[in-house]
Design an enzyme around this catalytic site. Structure first.
Site: not given
Ligand code: A2P
Length: 339
Positions: A130, A243
């Site tokens: 990711c 994130h």
């Protein structure tokens, strides 16, 4: 009318699996039949897809009969165990786990960067880590213009990277602390509520974690830059699902923040959010549920005098660009020549 496809989601009840289903629906992926697969524990659960209830089925070696495309997000060991059944049944596996990412026979794809690699597949296509996917969308267009030489990345990774159970753990621990109780550490390495820790995935012999080395090795593969120099520190922070990353970039050629903004404004998958006078910059709460990765705080690296360094802060939805969206975009590239 284009062709439509039988699609399976493996790990359909997980944090990423649920987003895969929603992304297929939202982007109107041409699905003729959707199969939802998880463990025996989830049989009996149903999910809505385009208004229809679909029951979760238990994943078995026979699950892939008649399936054209299978999106996997049930962990590396399930991917390794079921890849053979999937590919033998004639389905293309798009795998969100790290099981096959560095396999030379498996393309590792961020469609905005190396979409053409999809067509080299031999049955399996890997979806990147990711943090790597979110970073590549922003750094690749800058690299194309100015040639990336070295990158130092520090990450601020949400609980969602650890799956639905880790997200629940953040909520449970936060509640426990606020109620004056001892927070229980069950799935994460340390207490995450009111804390952060520089430990994602397991430590390697070189002192880096596996997550940090994924950023190094996967970026080299995706960008076709086997020698680019990368160092990374990955940190879990008490954020639910997007994130963030602080990127220090060194290029072969000089680049100004204005040039970088101009390049990124034209780049697919990126939204420039960079107006510090008005307190506008990327933050996880702004990136949550967004397809685009946010890029801001773009500035010249003051530690160098040659104008070849930039600092950028990015935030991207871990469950979308970092996982489900990227997987569905890979599927879209895969079928693009048949539509
Ligand atoms: P289940 O809910 O039935 O356990 P997350 O990463 O959010 O924790 O999600 C993991 C996903 O992988 C879930 O959908 C989970 O299903 C699935 N999964 C875990 N173990 C198995 C297994 N042995 N067989 C099939 N699916 C599994």
């Amino acid at each position: 009318m284009g062709k439509s496809y039988n699609v399976a989601v493996v790990g359909a009840t997980g944090a990423v699996g649920i987003e895969m289903m929603e992304t297929l629906e939202k982007r109107n992926f041409p699905v003729s039949n959707l199969k939802l697969l998880a463990s025996a524990r989830s049989v009996g659960k149903t999910f809505k897809f385009h208004g229809k209830d679909i029951a979760v089925e238990e994943l078995t070696p026979e699950s892939f009969k008649g399936v054209d495309i299978a999106l996997f997000s049930a962990g590396g060991s399930i991917s390794k165990e079921y890849a053979k059944y999937c590919v033998d049944a004639g389905a293309v596996m798009i795998d969100n786990s790290s099981a096959f990412r560095m396999d030379p026979d498996v393309p590792l794809v961020v469609p905005e960067v190396n979409g053409e690699d999809v067509f080299k597949h031999k049955g399996i296509i890997a979806n990147p880590n990711c943090t790597t996917a979110i970073m590549c969308v922003v750094v690749y267009p800058l690299h194309k213009a100015k040639k990336l030489k070295r990158m130092v990345a520090s990450t601020y990774q949400a609980a969602s990277g650890g799956g639905a159970k880790a997200m629940q753990e953040l909520l449970d621990q936060t509640r426990a602390v606020l109620e004056g109780k001892e927070p229980e550490v069950k799935v994460m390495a340390q207490q995450i509520a009111f804390n952060l820790f520089p430990h994602i995935d397991v430590f390697q012999e070189n002192g880096y974690t596996k997550e940090e080395m994924k950023m190094v090795n996967e970026t080299r593969k995706i960008m076709h830059l086997p020698d680019v120099q990368i160092s990374c520190t990955c940190v879990r922070v008490p954020v639910l699902r997007a994130h963030s990353e602080s990127l220090n970039l060194e290029f072969e050629n000089p680049i100004t923040p204005a040039e970088a903004r101009e390049i990124l404004e034209k780049s697919p998958g990126v939204e420039v959010m960079d107006d510090v006078a008005n307190k506008v910059y990327p933050m996880p709460i702004l990136a949550t549920r967004k397809y685009d990765v946010l890029a801001g705080r773009i500035r010249q690296d003051v530690s160098r005098t040659d104008g070849k360094g930039l600092d950028i802060f990015v935030s991207g939805d871990q469950l979308l660009k970092g996982a489900a969206l990227n997987a569905v975009q890979i599927a879209e590239v895969l079928i693009s020549k048949e539509q």
